[in-house]
Scaffold this active site. Structure first.
Site, PDB file in Angstrom:
ATOM      1  CB  SER A  37      -0.874   0.049   1.260  1.00 22.62           C
ATOM      2  OG  SER A  37      -1.836  -0.954   1.223  1.00 22.62           O
ATOM      3  CG  HIS A  69      -2.647  -3.584  -3.045  1.00 12.55           C
ATOM      4  ND1 HIS A  69      -1.498  -4.239  -2.684  1.00 12.55           N
ATOM      5  CD2 HIS A  69      -3.072  -2.939  -1.948  1.00 12.55           C
ATOM      6  CE1 HIS A  69      -1.245  -4.004  -1.409  1.00 12.55           C
ATOM      7  NE2 HIS A  69      -2.179  -3.213  -0.930  1.00 12.55           N
ATOM      8  NE  ARG A  90       2.152  -8.079   0.415  1.00 15.29           N
ATOM      9  CZ  ARG A  90       3.050  -7.117   0.663  1.00 15.29           C
ATOM     10  NH1 ARG A  90       2.650  -5.871   0.801  1.00 15.29           N
ATOM     11  NH2 ARG A  90       4.333  -7.393   0.768  1.00 15.29           N
ATOM     12  CG  HIS A  92      -3.565  -8.209   2.169  1.00 14.18           C
ATOM     13  ND1 HIS A  92      -3.765  -7.581   0.946  1.00 14.18           N
ATOM     14  CD2 HIS A  92      -2.573  -7.528   2.789  1.00 14.18           C
ATOM     15  CE1 HIS A  92      -2.909  -6.563   0.843  1.00 14.18           C
ATOM     16  NE2 HIS A  92      -2.176  -6.502   1.939  1.00 14.18           N
ATOM     17  CD  GLU A 191      -3.117  -2.992  14.500  1.00 12.52           C
ATOM     18  OE1 GLU A 191      -2.977  -1.797  14.143  1.00 12.52           O
ATOM     19  OE2 GLU A 191      -3.142  -3.949  13.692  1.00 12.52           O
ATOM     20  CG  ASN A 233      -1.484   4.282   9.725  1.00 16.27           C
ATOM     21  OD1 ASN A 233      -1.283   3.572   8.728  1.00 16.27           O
ATOM     22  ND2 ASN A 233      -1.663   3.773  10.922  1.00 16.27           N
TER      23      ASN A 233
HETATM   24  I1  8IG Z   1      -1.022   1.061   5.774  1.00 19.15           I
HETATM   25  O1  8IG Z   1      -1.953   0.914  11.611  1.00 19.15           O
HETATM   26  C1  8IG Z   1      -1.394   0.230   7.504  1.00 19.15           C
HETATM   27  N1  8IG Z   1      -1.586  -1.071   7.588  1.00 19.15           N
HETATM   28  N2  8IG Z   1      -2.530  -3.609  11.340  1.00 19.15           N
HETATM   29  N3  8IG Z   1      -2.241  -1.307  11.487  1.00 19.15           N
HETATM   30  C2  8IG Z   1      -2.280  -2.458  10.740  1.00 19.15           C
HETATM   31  N4  8IG Z   1      -2.083  -2.470   9.443  1.00 19.15           N
HETATM   32  C3  8IG Z   1      -1.815  -1.296   8.863  1.00 19.15           C
HETATM   33  C4  8IG Z   1      -1.760  -0.099   9.551  1.00 19.15           C
HETATM   34  C5  8IG Z   1      -1.986  -0.110  10.943  1.00 19.15           C
HETATM   35  N5  8IG Z   1      -1.493   0.868   8.671  1.00 19.15           N
END
Ligand code: 8IG
Length: 271
Positions: A37, A69, A90, A92, A191, A233
């Site tokens: 990403s 993607h 990909r 996931h 999360e 992020n």
């Molecule tokens: I881009 O903050 C991306 N992928 N688990 N947590 C998780 N996957 C992510 C995050 C994130 N940012």
């Protein structure tokens, strides 16, 4: 039995590699590169695209499910003449097709002769002063998916999975680049803040939903592995709410940084 669409995953990867070669006229690669990403534009300028095919036209691959993607397989020739198989998009784990589907591209790359693989991803930053838009070399991982691409008594050594020698060479050329530990969770949800505090306490610097399983499959295949996260992020609880648009925007903003970093990594792969 472990399988992709009911077939032995290694035999399927060999068949996919043959089909890819027939489609493109290119029958072997020196390395592979998986774009995560935010990374799709980072290969512009890496080399010459000499062939490309939508991944889902090759058996074993699935149409890409995630915006950002592109779902293409591209053959890129570097200035030094080496060929890189670029896997743009990909599968996931959260798509629910199983772990062999997740690592299929890695196994096709190995079956196509690639001796090295560069795995990139977008990730949430947890620690280490990692800022949004900055890359992090993956020094090690924590696999929190509770699964493995390997089945049976395949006791593969993961010490130095993300080549320390290669990382040192890249660090020497890109002063100040961060490196850290990547934790893979299954997703697709992000999360909770409590989970991020937990991840920090066990030594994770970045968190995402890919890469660790692919790295394991690559090591089983004997490939040299490099991993790079783009911190798109800050992880949950460290800043505002998370959304995928932010992820894509961070990738666009970082495209020059990522392009030049990939160029350095590719040069060092073959140095
Ligand atoms: I881009 O903050 C991306 N992928 N688990 N947590 C998780 N996957 C992510 C995050 C994130 N940012």
């Amino acid at each position: 039995m472990s399988s992709v669409d009911g077939r032995d995953p290694y035999a399927l990867a060999a068949a996919s590699a043959a089909e890819l070669a027939a489609f493109t006229g290119i029958d072997s690669y020196d390395a592979a590169l998986t774009l995560g990403s935010g990374w799709s534009r980072a290969i512009e300028g890496l080399g010459t695209v000499v062939a490309s095919v939508p991944a889902h036209e090759i058996q074993g691959f699935r149409a890409s499910a995630v915006e950002g993607h592109t779902g293409m397989l591209q053959a890129v020739e570097l200035a030094g003449g080496q060929r890189v198989l670029v896997l743009a998009g990909r599968t996931h784990l959260y798509e629910g097709h199983g772990v062999d589907a997740v690592v299929h591209g890695v196994r096709v790359a190995a079956a196509s002769g690639a001796r090295s693989i560069v795995l990139t991803n977008g990730a949430g930053g947890i620690g280490n002063g990692l800022a949004e838009g900055s890359p992090m070399l993956i020094a090690d991982h924590i696999n929190l998916t509770a699964t493995s691409p390997l089945k049976g008594a395949r006791f593969v050594d993961l010490t130095d999975l993300y080549s320390g020698e290669l990382r040192a060479r890249v660090e020497a050329r890109v002063p100040g680049i961060a490196s850290g530990v990547y934790a893979q969770l299954p997703g697709p949800h992000y999360e909770t803040p409590a989970e991020i505090r937990y991840l920090r306490s066990i030594g994770a610097d970045a968190v995402g939903m890919s890469t660790a399983l692919e790295a394991i499959a690559a090591r089983e295949a004997g490939m040299q592995v490099a991993g790079i996260s783009l911190i798109t992020n800050l992880a949950a609880g460290l800043a505002g709410p998370l959304d995928h648009a932010e992820v894509l925007a961070a990738g666009h903003a970082a495209v020059d940084t990522l392009s030049s970093l990939l160029a350095v990594v590719c040069e060092e792969l073959f140095a």
